[in-house]
Design an enzyme around this catalytic site. Structure first.
Site, PDB file in Angstrom:
ATOM      1  N   GLY A  75       0.837  -1.202   0.000  1.00  0.00           N
ATOM      2  CA  GLY A  75       0.000   0.000   0.000  1.00  0.00           C
ATOM      3  C   GLY A  75       0.871   1.250   0.000  1.00  0.00           C
ATOM      4  O   GLY A  75       1.951   1.279  -0.605  1.00  0.00           O
ATOM      5  N   SER A  76       0.421   2.231   0.732  1.00  0.00           N
ATOM      6  CA  SER A  76       1.100   3.534   0.688  1.00  0.00           C
ATOM      7  C   SER A  76       2.514   3.500   1.241  1.00  0.00           C
ATOM      8  O   SER A  76       3.272   4.454   1.047  1.00  0.00           O
ATOM      9  CB  SER A  76       0.280   4.551   1.468  1.00  0.00           C
ATOM     10  OG  SER A  76      -0.985   4.676   0.865  1.00  0.00           O
ATOM     11  N   ALA A  77       2.874   2.429   1.953  1.00  0.00           N
ATOM     12  CA  ALA A  77       4.237   2.346   2.480  1.00  0.00           C
ATOM     13  C   ALA A  77       5.260   2.293   1.349  1.00  0.00           C
ATOM     14  O   ALA A  77       6.462   2.437   1.589  1.00  0.00           O
ATOM     15  CB  ALA A  77       4.373   1.118   3.380  1.00  0.00           C
ATOM     16  N   LYS A 109       5.057   4.429  -1.211  1.00  0.00           N
ATOM     17  CA  LYS A 109       5.123   5.762  -1.822  1.00  0.00           C
ATOM     18  C   LYS A 109       6.471   6.460  -1.669  1.00  0.00           C
ATOM     19  O   LYS A 109       6.883   7.196  -2.575  1.00  0.00           O
ATOM     20  CB  LYS A 109       4.003   6.642  -1.256  1.00  0.00           C
ATOM     21  CG  LYS A 109       2.643   6.335  -1.865  1.00  0.00           C
ATOM     22  CD  LYS A 109       1.553   7.154  -1.209  1.00  0.00           C
ATOM     23  CE  LYS A 109       0.176   6.687  -1.693  1.00  0.00           C
ATOM     24  NZ  LYS A 109      -0.879   7.024  -0.758  1.00  0.00           N
TER      25      LYS A 109
END
Lengths: 630, 85
Positions: free
Chosen positions: A287-289, A291
């Site tokens: 997920g956003s980890a 980014k």
């Protein structure tokens, strides 16, 4: 004596002498036969009776933690065996009672076999004594080495376990088996006719205990990490969780734990599916980890600067036939804002601009899609499709961690690169083991810039605010990803909550990755995993001698102002709050006055905290509260 | 003369036979003692391993945490309480 009687006596003498001669001749012939013709066989038989070889099992090497505490040790325990034909049938019930076994099982074992058979292996000495005190013919006690791990479930997945044959079957016990296993010895013992041992026995091969192994894992940190994970997972009524704690400078794995765990000392009571070390075997969408690495790729492309701003489409953005949503709809965000607000649209736009090759190259460099090379079997390489197979949708979604899969260990290794100023170090568990030399995979200024941005993501206004222990600053990123289902889509309502970060933010001593599967109370990494991160960091940092820093230190906050790029604040759109971090009271007042905002002040010195956060919308006349520190 | 020689030879043979028997018994005894000593050494080594394991088991962090909390009434330091670790 008459002549006839004399002849009779002589004849008798001749017969006796003849018989004696024949007897002597037979003896001589037999002696020649024994000493000459049968000599080799008889000598062999005599030697076999006089000599006996014993196999001496050698213990496995001890596994110790970084401070020399025992994590796994072999001790000798009794096993009960029997020569099946020699055990009287009327003693079967006694044997079954003493061994606490079913009588039918004993009968089946002893009646269906002839010769040697095991009745109970590696049992406790008291039970073995009860059996031997019965003096049942044919029942014997043998000593075998058994492996014990004093930390039990806390190190279960990491260390694995050992089978009754003394070979490792899971975890480090398996992957380091060649090093840990001892070499069996053989001794030749001389015995007399009564079976007593005589001096003069020789070692045909001396038993060699297995080599000891010292890990980088610290039992205290392992225990703290496990306890925090268990507490966090239970609080969220989640299905499972994993945690990896690494020292970024050298890649040392200080702790690695999963929950639910199993007790390696009684591993047979658990299902094989519970044995695997999910921190290295199981893939999850980060997920956003992910980014921060999209941002790093964007910065490395040269198309984007930290001050660049991206229009985030008010939370809804269509790429081909796929619509991307943001949980917090935003308009304009700079790169720091994309991380701090965790904007999927911002990340997708960056990736679309730099193209799939540049993003794939960056993800590959930080280790996504490759095994880390740690000393554990069954490690998954994660999943990173070749960039040629990325369409516009894949490029956009991979940028915010969907359609790509990592293991918790891979994610921790990738975050170590950001903590190390762009240098990749291979994660390692075993001290003295050879590893690849450190390698620069990212320019230092990019790694430092992204790390600086991650501080904002874990600031009081960022998604990772709950990860910050009092007195320390954290640079980290939350992630929330839907779990894939069997049909290649996403399972409805099933999420993985992730938090990956480093602490202290300025000179990271720890990189911690926490993943929690299927939490029920909340699905967000910032709510589910971040508190676990905080609990581990707040306990481990003092243990490592890292003192908390006063948040009032002006130099600390001024460094944040540099990372936040003052140019952004001056160019903040009208109707939004500028960033005041690091400003003096006079500067803050002047900036707010130009936007017709009120100012509420606490303390004196430089601005250390503000509310609302920078770039938040605020109507004219609204109040901005600031906290200043000397 | 012959008788005296015979007596000397006989006594010598008897003495040597006695010595041989004594040596054989000594060998048994020494071999037995050596075996016992080796077993004792192995037992001691096993005890060392067992005690090391017991120490590791008794001092495992989870148990110490529980003892500190339940028996001594200790609690984890509050945030910011630890300034000089």
């Amino acid at each position: 004596m008459s002549a006839s009687k004399e002849v009779y006596v002589r004849r008798r003498l001749e017969v006796v002498v003849g018989l004696l001669a024949i007897g002597f001749a037979i003896l001589v012939i037999r002696a020649i036969d024994l000493q000459w013709y049968q000599s080799p066989q008889l000598r062999d038989r005599a030697e076999k009776q006089r000599q006996r070889q014993f196999a001496i099992a050698a213990p496995r090497g001890t596994i110790k933690d970084a401070k020399g505490r025992v994590l796994a040790e072999s001790i000798e325990v009794p096993s009960i065996s029997a020569i099946a034909d020699e055990v009287p049938e009327n003693r079967f019930p006694d044997l079954a009672t003493a061994l606490n076994m079913d009588l039918h099982r004993i009968q089946r074992k002893l009646k269906s076999q002839h010769g040697f058979t095991w009745l109970a292996r590696q049992i406790d000495p008291a039970r073995a004594k009860r059996v031997m005190d019965l003096h049942i013919p044919g029942v014997r006690q043998e000593m075998e080495w058994r492996r014990y791990q004093p930390l039990g479930p806390e190190t279960g997945h990491l260390l694995g376990f050992v089978g009754v044959d003394g070979h490792g079957l899971e975890g480090l016990e398996y992957s380091l088996d060649r090093q840990l296993v001892g070499r069996q010895g053989r001794e030749l013992v001389l015995r007399d006719a009564r079976g007593h041992t005589l001096p003069g026995g020789v070692w045909l091969q001396k038993p060699e205990p297995g080599a000891p192994v010292k890990l980088y894992v610290d039992a205290t940190i392992q225990s703290l990490a496990y306890a925090a994970l268990v507490e966090g997972v239970k609080q969220q009524h989640a299905k499972s969780g994993s945690i990896v704690v690494m020292r970024p400078q050298d890649g040392a794995v200080l702790a690695m734990a999963n929950w639910p765990s199993y007790n390696p000392n009684s591993f047979r009571k658990f299902k094989p599916s519970e044995w695997r070390n999910r921190a290295v075997t199981d893939m999850l969408e980060p997920g956003s980890a992910l980014k921060p690495f999209t941002i790093a790729a964007a910065l490395e492309s040269g198309h984007w600067k930290t001050s660049s701003r991206v229009f985030c489409e008010n939370g809804r953005f269509r790429v081909a036939n796929y619509v991307i949503h943001d949980d917090h709809p935003e308009q304009w965000l700079n790169l720091t804002g994309i991380l701090a607000k965790s904007s999927n649209i911002g990340a997708a736009k960056l990736a679309t601009d730099i193209g799939p090759k540049a993003l794939h190259h960056m993800l590959s460099l930080v280790g996504i899609g490759h095994r880390t090379g740690i000393d554990l079997s069954g490690e998954s390489p994660g999943m990173l499709l070749p960039s040629e197979r990325w369409g516009p949708v894949e490029t956009a979604t991979i940028a915010f961690g969907q359609g790509v899969a990592v293991t918790p260990l891979q994610l921790a290794t990738a975050f170590c690169i950001l903590a190390n100023g762009g240098i990749h170090v291979e994660p390692k568990l075993v001290q003295g083991a050879s590893t690849r030399p450190p390698e620069r995979v990212m320019p230092q200024y990019i790694a430092d810039t992204v790390r600086s941005m991650l501080k904002d993501a874990a600031s009081p206004d960022g998604t990772g605010a709950l990860a910050v222990p009092a007195g320390y600053r954290v640079a980290g990123k939350t992630g929330t990803a839907q779990m894939p289902d069997r049909h290649g889509g996403y399972a409805k309502g099933k999420y993985t909550a992730v938090f990956a970060g480093m602490v202290p933010a300025d000179h990271p001593r720890l990189v911690i990755v926490v993943t929690v599967d299927q939490p029920e109370k909340s699905i967000y990494g910032g709510v589910v995993s971040a508190p676990i991160f905080r609990n581990v960091a707040s306990a481990v940092l003092p243990y490592l001698g890292v003192a908390p820093k006063e948040q009032s230190s002006p130099s600390l906050w001024r460094s944040i102002a540099v990372a936040d790029h003052p140019s952004d604040t001056s160019s903040a759109p009208t109707g939004t709050v500028p960033s005041l971090f690091g400003k003096s009271l006079r500067q803050a007042r002047s900036m707010l006055a130009s936007r017709d905002y009120q100012l509420h002040v606490h303390g004196s010195g430089w601005v250390a905290k503000q509310s609302p956060s920078p770039f938040s919308k605020l109507p004219e006349g609204g109040a901005v509260e600031v906290w200043l520190n000397d | 003369m012959m008788l005296r020689l015979g007596i000397v030879v006989g006594l010598s043979v008897a003495a040597m036979a006695t010595a041989q028997i004594w040596l054989a018994h000594s060998r048994y005894a020494i071999a037995h003692e050596a075996t016992l000593a080796r077993h004792h050494m192995e037992d001691m080594q096993a005890d060392i391993n067992r005690l090391g394991l017991e120490l590791a088991s008794l001092s495992r962090p989870e148990r110490l945490r529980e003892l500190a909390k339940d028996r001594l009434g200790m609690a984890p330091p509050l945030p910011g309480q630890v300034w000089r670790p």
